[in-house]
Design an enzyme around this catalytic site. Structure first.
Site, PDB file in Angstrom:
ATOM      1  N   PRO A  73     -17.742  12.167   0.129  1.00  7.07           N
ATOM      2  CA  PRO A  73     -18.259  12.914  -1.020  1.00  7.07           C
ATOM      3  C   PRO A  73     -18.707  11.991  -2.148  1.00  7.07           C
ATOM      4  O   PRO A  73     -18.130  10.930  -2.348  1.00  7.07           O
ATOM      5  CB  PRO A  73     -17.044  13.733  -1.491  1.00  7.07           C
ATOM      6  CG  PRO A  73     -16.075  13.693  -0.393  1.00  7.07           C
ATOM      7  CD  PRO A  73     -16.351  12.497   0.432  1.00  7.07           C
ATOM      8  N   HIS A 121       7.225  -5.121  -9.086  1.00  4.68           N
ATOM      9  CA  HIS A 121       5.942  -5.140  -8.372  1.00  4.68           C
ATOM     10  C   HIS A 121       5.091  -6.316  -8.846  1.00  4.68           C
ATOM     11  O   HIS A 121       4.519  -7.052  -8.049  1.00  4.68           O
ATOM     12  CB  HIS A 121       5.138  -3.864  -8.684  1.00  4.68           C
ATOM     13  CG  HIS A 121       5.582  -2.647  -7.943  1.00  4.68           C
ATOM     14  ND1 HIS A 121       5.740  -2.610  -6.589  1.00  4.68           N
ATOM     15  CD2 HIS A 121       5.853  -1.390  -8.379  1.00  4.68           C
ATOM     16  CE1 HIS A 121       6.116  -1.385  -6.218  1.00  4.68           C
ATOM     17  NE2 HIS A 121       6.191  -0.621  -7.297  1.00  4.68           N
ATOM     18  N   GLU A 158       8.443  -1.646 -12.267  1.00  5.41           N
ATOM     19  CA  GLU A 158       7.053  -2.098 -12.352  1.00  5.41           C
ATOM     20  C   GLU A 158       6.963  -3.614 -12.463  1.00  5.41           C
ATOM     21  O   GLU A 158       6.099  -4.233 -11.845  1.00  5.41           O
ATOM     22  CB  GLU A 158       6.342  -1.430 -13.533  1.00  5.41           C
ATOM     23  CG  GLU A 158       6.262   0.098 -13.444  1.00  5.41           C
ATOM     24  CD  GLU A 158       5.622   0.600 -12.165  1.00  5.41           C
ATOM     25  OE1 GLU A 158       4.805  -0.131 -11.555  1.00  5.41           O
ATOM     26  OE2 GLU A 158       5.952   1.732 -11.744  1.00  5.41           O
TER      27      GLU A 158
END
Ligand code: ADP
Ligand code: MG
Ligand code: ZN
Length: 631
Positions: free
Chosen positions: A208, A434, A431
């Site tokens: 799309p 990570h 976080e």
């Protein structure tokens, strides 16, 4: 934009309307009118009625052909109950009634009721038709209740806003293929004279927002022919049989305007495989529409009338095989997501429409937006312009684009969502985990930003890693690095809090998926060898990952695969833990800042991340031992 070419507005004929509303009338006559005609009279068996007559409880009776209504004798203070029964053919009844002294008469002829029921059948249609006409008039060309009227939009030659190939970028190969179609339309004789058959149908296939609709319009614009556009989902609605009628109508109109283009968007809405079964299986309406479409496509072989049917779909695998046969949509043009160069070209098109700052670097933006389709990029430019305007700036600058990228990538910021302090702390460590692991991993993705401002529906915090270049091939080390990075969040939670929250489930999902694909798709396991254990995905360009089913494998092999996947994930987990333990101070430092600032990015972040260090020995033990297992 679409100009309606004097839309033919067939007036809904009274008769058609009446026919259409018969079911409604039926309901009305059967349910509503009786309900209006007063309280229901209890119905009793005929024998019960006779008994009551014999016991002389009945005062008066009116006898009809289909029913008998009777009233019991009055009680002390109230009139007797009215009851009804269904008569049987009983010639003795009058005698019986007479002998018991019951007043009786035949029921009044049903003239009265006949009249009301006649009204019931006549008035509602009039009301319906009135409403129908009303909507038709109100809705103009897009009338809400139009039935057979064709909704095809027509773009005419000479349209001031006509779309050309210059408006479409980043899909050069598709354009080249469609250029041929333009030639067919411009000078069909050139092809027909030497006996070539001009293709009738052409299918644009791609994800799309990649510009399929736009390309179809551009073909019409380039060739200077009318363009009839209708969406597959518009065929199938409201009433059975209208889809087929619309198809017929559409082709009729188009043939009158030949040479021209018919464009059917979302072909899969009508063209779904007829034996796909499932929930939508046996949809008569869709099948009729599809059949009509096939008939029409087979029908217009006529010499000089060049009608080319373009269709678009993002799910070619669901299409009915009959659609793809020679003489129908036998050509497919892939319209894929743009590469770096393509994205830059698309950005340039849309950047012309806004005022760019002198410093604005479209190239850098293109680099940061792999996977964006044309529509996403158009949206991105607009979003950046909105942000610039909100900021009170006169030009759209890099910072606006940077924020717009984030918005498009991660959904809008939701500042309203508040975490409690403990949760915030967990999210911050997660976080940073990570980020620290990601900083050390061999990968082209750079950690750009750490944030504990919740975004979108699910993410409580996020670490934004953006690639510095387009990558099509990743090696084993990089994949392992990605898995370790994904596990960095959870590892940080383990190290810091000794417990694990539910926040990491999405990370684990993705890590496990990656590991499984390494083993079963990419043949990266030394234990299992370079075999593809999944069934392969014919449409990987659609990004439909995760649908892979495994080949038939022996139980042993299945076990080995599971073991190998587990090993990869576990090794990555240990790796992440090692990095975080060895950089514990840095982890604390950044997490504290993050708690305070909510967002860390830019030079400050890069400065910290460059401090991450790890003793190389402690990481090297993740290499899988080349132990061979018979499989
Ligand atoms: P699709 O039909 O493939 O879903 P559309 O053609 O409807 O995508 O694209 C939506 C909008 O996105 C277009 O109107 C156009 O503004 C923009 N767009 C998409 N792809 C491109 C492209 N390759 N070049 C320029 N604009 C594009
Ligand atoms: Mg489209
Ligand atoms: Zn995470």
């Amino acid at each position: 934009m679409p100009i309606n070419d004097k839309p033919r507005r067939p007036r809904p004929k009274l008769i058609t309307s009446l026919l259409l509303f018969l079911p409604g009338l039926f309901l009305l006559a059967n349910l509503i009118l009786p309900a209006l005609s007063g309280p229901r009279i209890p119905r009793v068996p005929y024998s019960f009625f006779i008994e009551q007559v014999q016991d002389q409880e009945v005062a008066r009776v009116s006898v009809g052909q289909e029913q008998i209504q009777y009233q019991l004798k009055d009680e002390a203070d109230q009139p007797g109950q009215v009851l009804q029964t269904t008569p049987i053919f009983d010639l003795e009844l009058p005698k019986l009634l007479e002998s018991k002294g019951v007043e009786f008469a035949a029921m009044p002829p049903p003239g009265n009721r006949w009249f009301t029921s006649l009204l019931g059948w006549v008035i509602p249609p009039i009301i319906f038709v009135a409403i129908f006409q009303f909507f038709n008039r109100r809705g103009g060309p897009q009338g809400a209740l139009s039935v057979t009227k064709n909704k095809a939009k027509v773009y005419v030659e000479g349209d001031a806003n006509k779309v050309t190939f210059a408006d479409v970028a980043g899909v050069e190969e598709s354009k080249a293929e469609l250029q041929e179609v333009v030639e067919f339309l411009r000078s069909p004789q050139r092809f027909t004279e030497i006996g070539a058959r001009i293709p009738k149908g052409l299918l644009l296939v791609g994800p799309p927002g990649t510009g399929k609709t736009l390309l179809a319009k551009a073909v019409a614009g380039e060739a200077g022919v009318p363009f009839f556009s209708i969406s597959g989902s518009e065929f199938v609605e409201l009433f059975v049989g209208t889809g087929a009628a619309r198809v017929r109508d559409l082709f009729e109109q188009a043939k009158k305007k030949a040479p021209c283009i018919i464009f059917i968007d979302e072909l899969d809405a009508i063209g779904k495989s007829r034996n796909s079964g499932g929930f939508y299986g046996g949809n008569d309406e869709r099948e009729q529409t599809l059949n009509q479409l096939l008939t029409e496509m087979d029908g217009f072989a006529v010499g000089d009338k060049t009608v080319i049917v373009l269709a678009a779909t993002n799910r070619p695998e669901t299409l009915d095989a009959a659609l793809l046969r020679p003489g129908r949509f036998d050509r497919q043009v892939l319209v894929d997501r743009p590469d770096l160069e393509g994205r830059l070209a698309i950005l340039k098109i849309y950047a012309q429409k806004v005022k760019l700052g002198d410093q604005t670097d479209l190239n850098a933006i293109a680099t940061r937006t792999p996977g964006f389709a044309g529509a996403d990029l158009a949206n991105l430019v607009n979003e950046a312009a909105l942000l610039a305007a909100r900021r009170g700036s006169l030009t759209v600058d890099n910072q606006d684009f940077a924020e717009a990228v984030e918005r498009v990538v991660a959904g809008l910021e939701k500042k309203s969502r508040v975490l409690n302090d403990k949760e915030k702390k967990i999210v911050a460590y997660h976080e940073v985990g990570h980020a620290l692991v990601g900083a050390l991993m061999p990968s082209s993705d750079r950690v750009e930003k750490i944030s504990i401002v919740p975004r979108g529906m699910a993410a409580l915090g996020y670490t934004l890693q953006l690639p510095t270049e387009d990558r099509f091939l990743l090696n084993e080390e990089e994949l392992r690095g990605q898995i370790a990075t994904l596990l960095g969040g959870r590892s940080a939670e383990e190290i810091m809090f000794g417990s694990i929250t539910t926040g990491a489930s999405n990370d684990l999902q993705r890590a496990t998926d990656l590991a499984e694909r390494m083993v079963t798709t990419y043949g990266m396991s030394q234990v299992l060898g370079p075999l593809a254990y999944d069934q392969g995905q014919p449409n990987t360009f659609l990004g439909e990952a995760g649908m892979n089913s495994r080949r038939m494998v022996s139980e042993q092999t299945a076990k080995a695969i599971d073991q190998e996947v587990k090993d990869i994930v576990e090794t990555a987990h240990q790796q992440a833990r090692t990095i975080l333990t060895q950089n514990r101070d840095l982890l604390d430092k950044i997490a504290l800042h993050l708690l305070h600032q909510e967002v860390i990015e830019g030079d400050q972040l890069q400065e910290w991340l460059s401090q991450v260090q790890v003793e190389t020995d402690s990481l090297n033990n993740h290499q899988p031992q080349a132990e061979l297992v018979e499989v």
